[in-house]
Motif scaffolding. Structure first.
Motif, PDB file in Angstrom:
ATOM      1  N   ARG A   1       0.249  -1.489  -0.194  1.00 15.89           N
ATOM      2  CA  ARG A   1       0.141  -0.493   0.066  1.00 15.89           C
ATOM      3  C   ARG A   1       0.915   1.099   0.353  1.00 15.89           C
ATOM      4  O   ARG A   1       0.499   2.272  -0.537  1.00 15.89           O
ATOM      5  N   ALA A   2       1.324   1.661   0.826  1.00 15.32           N
ATOM      6  CA  ALA A   2       2.871   3.002   0.675  1.00 15.32           C
ATOM      7  C   ALA A   2       3.373   2.621  -0.463  1.00 15.32           C
ATOM      8  O   ALA A   2       3.507   3.946  -0.636  1.00 15.32           O
ATOM      9  N   GLU A   3       3.970   1.491  -1.193  1.00 18.71           N
ATOM     10  CA  GLU A   3       4.349   1.753  -2.476  1.00 18.71           C
ATOM     11  C   GLU A   3       2.935   2.052  -3.401  1.00 18.71           C
ATOM     12  O   GLU A   3       3.943   3.261  -4.129  1.00 18.71           O
ATOM     13  N   ARG A   4       2.014   1.779  -3.670  1.00 14.49           N
ATOM     14  CA  ARG A   4       1.017   2.389  -4.086  1.00 14.49           C
ATOM     15  C   ARG A   4       0.622   3.680  -4.367  1.00 14.49           C
ATOM     16  O   ARG A   4       0.093   4.622  -4.567  1.00 14.49           O
ATOM     17  N   GLU A   5       0.612   4.360  -2.908  1.00 14.17           N
ATOM     18  CA  GLU A   5       0.482   5.445  -2.674  1.00 14.17           C
ATOM     19  C   GLU A   5       2.054   7.038  -2.651  1.00 14.17           C
ATOM     20  O   GLU A   5       1.263   7.644  -3.357  1.00 14.17           O
ATOM     21  N   GLN A   6       2.865   6.183  -2.631  1.00 13.84           N
ATOM     22  CA  GLN A   6       4.604   7.063  -3.373  1.00 13.84           C
ATOM     23  C   GLN A   6       3.733   6.859  -4.837  1.00 13.84           C
ATOM     24  O   GLN A   6       3.981   8.097  -4.925  1.00 13.84           O
ATOM     25  N   ALA A   7       3.641   5.348  -5.492  1.00 10.92           N
ATOM     26  CA  ALA A   7       3.374   6.362  -6.481  1.00 10.92           C
ATOM     27  C   ALA A   7       2.510   7.139  -6.985  1.00 10.92           C
ATOM     28  O   ALA A   7       2.772   7.621  -8.460  1.00 10.92           O
ATOM     29  N   GLN A   8       1.580   7.338  -6.296  1.00  6.28           N
ATOM     30  CA  GLN A   8       0.295   8.680  -6.801  1.00  6.28           C
ATOM     31  C   GLN A   8       1.365  10.023  -6.265  1.00  6.28           C
ATOM     32  O   GLN A   8       0.647  10.789  -7.372  1.00  6.28           O
ATOM     33  N   LEU A   9       1.667   9.562  -5.021  1.00  7.48           N
ATOM     34  CA  LEU A   9       2.584  10.716  -5.009  1.00  7.48           C
ATOM     35  C   LEU A   9       3.515  11.264  -5.768  1.00  7.48           C
ATOM     36  O   LEU A   9       3.607  12.722  -6.666  1.00  7.48           O
ATOM     37  N   SER A  10       3.859  10.077  -6.605  1.00  9.40           N
ATOM     38  CA  SER A  10       4.849  10.523  -7.583  1.00  9.40           C
ATOM     39  C   SER A  10       4.155  11.109  -8.686  1.00  9.40           C
ATOM     40  O   SER A  10       5.781  12.149  -9.257  1.00  9.40           O
ATOM     41  N   ARG A  11       3.698  11.028  -9.071  1.00 11.50           N
ATOM     42  CA  ARG A  11       3.299  11.538 -10.593  1.00 11.50           C
ATOM     43  C   ARG A  11       2.237  13.073 -10.188  1.00 11.50           C
ATOM     44  O   ARG A  11       2.158  13.273 -11.149  1.00 11.50           O
ATOM     45  N   VAL A  12       1.999  13.339  -8.935  1.00  9.16           N
ATOM     46  CA  VAL A  12       1.613  14.472  -8.390  1.00  9.16           C
ATOM     47  C   VAL A  12       2.719  15.257  -8.209  1.00  9.16           C
ATOM     48  O   VAL A  12       2.786  16.209  -8.955  1.00  9.16           O
ATOM     49  N   ARG A  13       3.873  14.603  -7.876  1.00  6.10           N
ATOM     50  CA  ARG A  13       5.052  15.410  -8.414  1.00  6.10           C
ATOM     51  C   ARG A  13       5.857  15.798  -9.543  1.00  6.10           C
ATOM     52  O   ARG A  13       6.273  16.853  -9.925  1.00  6.10           O
ATOM     53  N   ALA A  14       5.619  14.709 -10.949  1.00  5.64           N
ATOM     54  CA  ALA A  14       6.522  14.798 -11.826  1.00  5.64           C
ATOM     55  C   ALA A  14       5.105  16.127 -12.439  1.00  5.64           C
ATOM     56  O   ALA A  14       5.515  16.577 -13.910  1.00  5.64           O
ATOM     57  N   ALA A  15       4.329  15.702 -12.184  1.00  2.00           N
ATOM     58  CA  ALA A  15       3.410  17.197 -13.381  1.00  2.00           C
ATOM     59  C   ALA A  15       3.548  18.373 -12.490  1.00  2.00           C
ATOM     60  O   ALA A  15       3.286  19.563 -13.563  1.00  2.00           O
ATOM     61  N   MET A  16       3.882  18.765 -10.758  1.00  4.37           N
ATOM     62  CA  MET A  16       4.011  19.830 -10.302  1.00  4.37           C
ATOM     63  C   MET A  16       5.469  20.673 -11.264  1.00  4.37           C
ATOM     64  O   MET A  16       5.857  21.200 -10.988  1.00  4.37           O
ATOM     65  N   GLU A  17       6.474  19.401 -11.035  1.00  2.00           N
ATOM     66  CA  GLU A  17       7.672  19.894 -11.488  1.00  2.00           C
ATOM     67  C   GLU A  17       7.812  20.510 -13.164  1.00  2.00           C
ATOM     68  O   GLU A  17       8.968  20.643 -13.667  1.00  2.00           O
ATOM     69  N   ALA A  18       6.951  20.104 -14.052  1.00  2.00           N
ATOM     70  CA  ALA A  18       6.892  20.350 -15.403  1.00  2.00           C
ATOM     71  C   ALA A  18       5.994  21.358 -14.915  1.00  2.00           C
ATOM     72  O   ALA A  18       6.693  22.616 -16.370  1.00  2.00           O
ATOM     73  N   HIS A  19       6.312  22.120 -14.491  1.00  2.00           N
ATOM     74  CA  HIS A  19       5.763  23.082 -14.523  1.00  2.00           C
ATOM     75  C   HIS A  19       6.536  24.930 -13.355  1.00  2.00           C
ATOM     76  O   HIS A  19       7.019  23.941 -12.495  1.00  2.00           O
TER      77      HIS A  19
END
Length: 76
Positions: A24-42
């Motif tokens: 579960r921690a890995e699934r949640e981390q993957a979701q956070l990584s997607r948010v971070r990647a989207a934010m880092e693009a701008h």
């Protein structure tokens, strides 16, 4: 910055890890990584405000010379 925009997600990662639920921690981390990647693009202030707006918070626009994200960019 992502942790400030989605604190409950960061807390879920911590809670799952402490409980030994590493899958579960890995699934949640993957979701956070997607948010971070989207934010880092701008530019950070514009990206953070866009994320907060998607969560229903009206945080106003960025100050010049920065520009708010376009609706298409914010949709990512």
């Amino acid at each position: 910055a992502a942790a400030n925009c989605v604190p409950e997600l960061v807390r879920a990662i911590y809670d799952a890890f402490r409980a030994g639920d590493h899958a579960r921690a890995e699934r949640e981390q993957a979701q956070l990584s997607r948010v971070r990647a989207a934010m880092e693009a701008h530019v950070l202030p514009a990206a953070a405000k866009a994320v907060l707006r998607t969560r229903g918070l009206e945080v106003g626009g960025v100050r010049p010379p920065l520009l708010d994200l376009s609706p298409a960019a914010a949709a990512v």
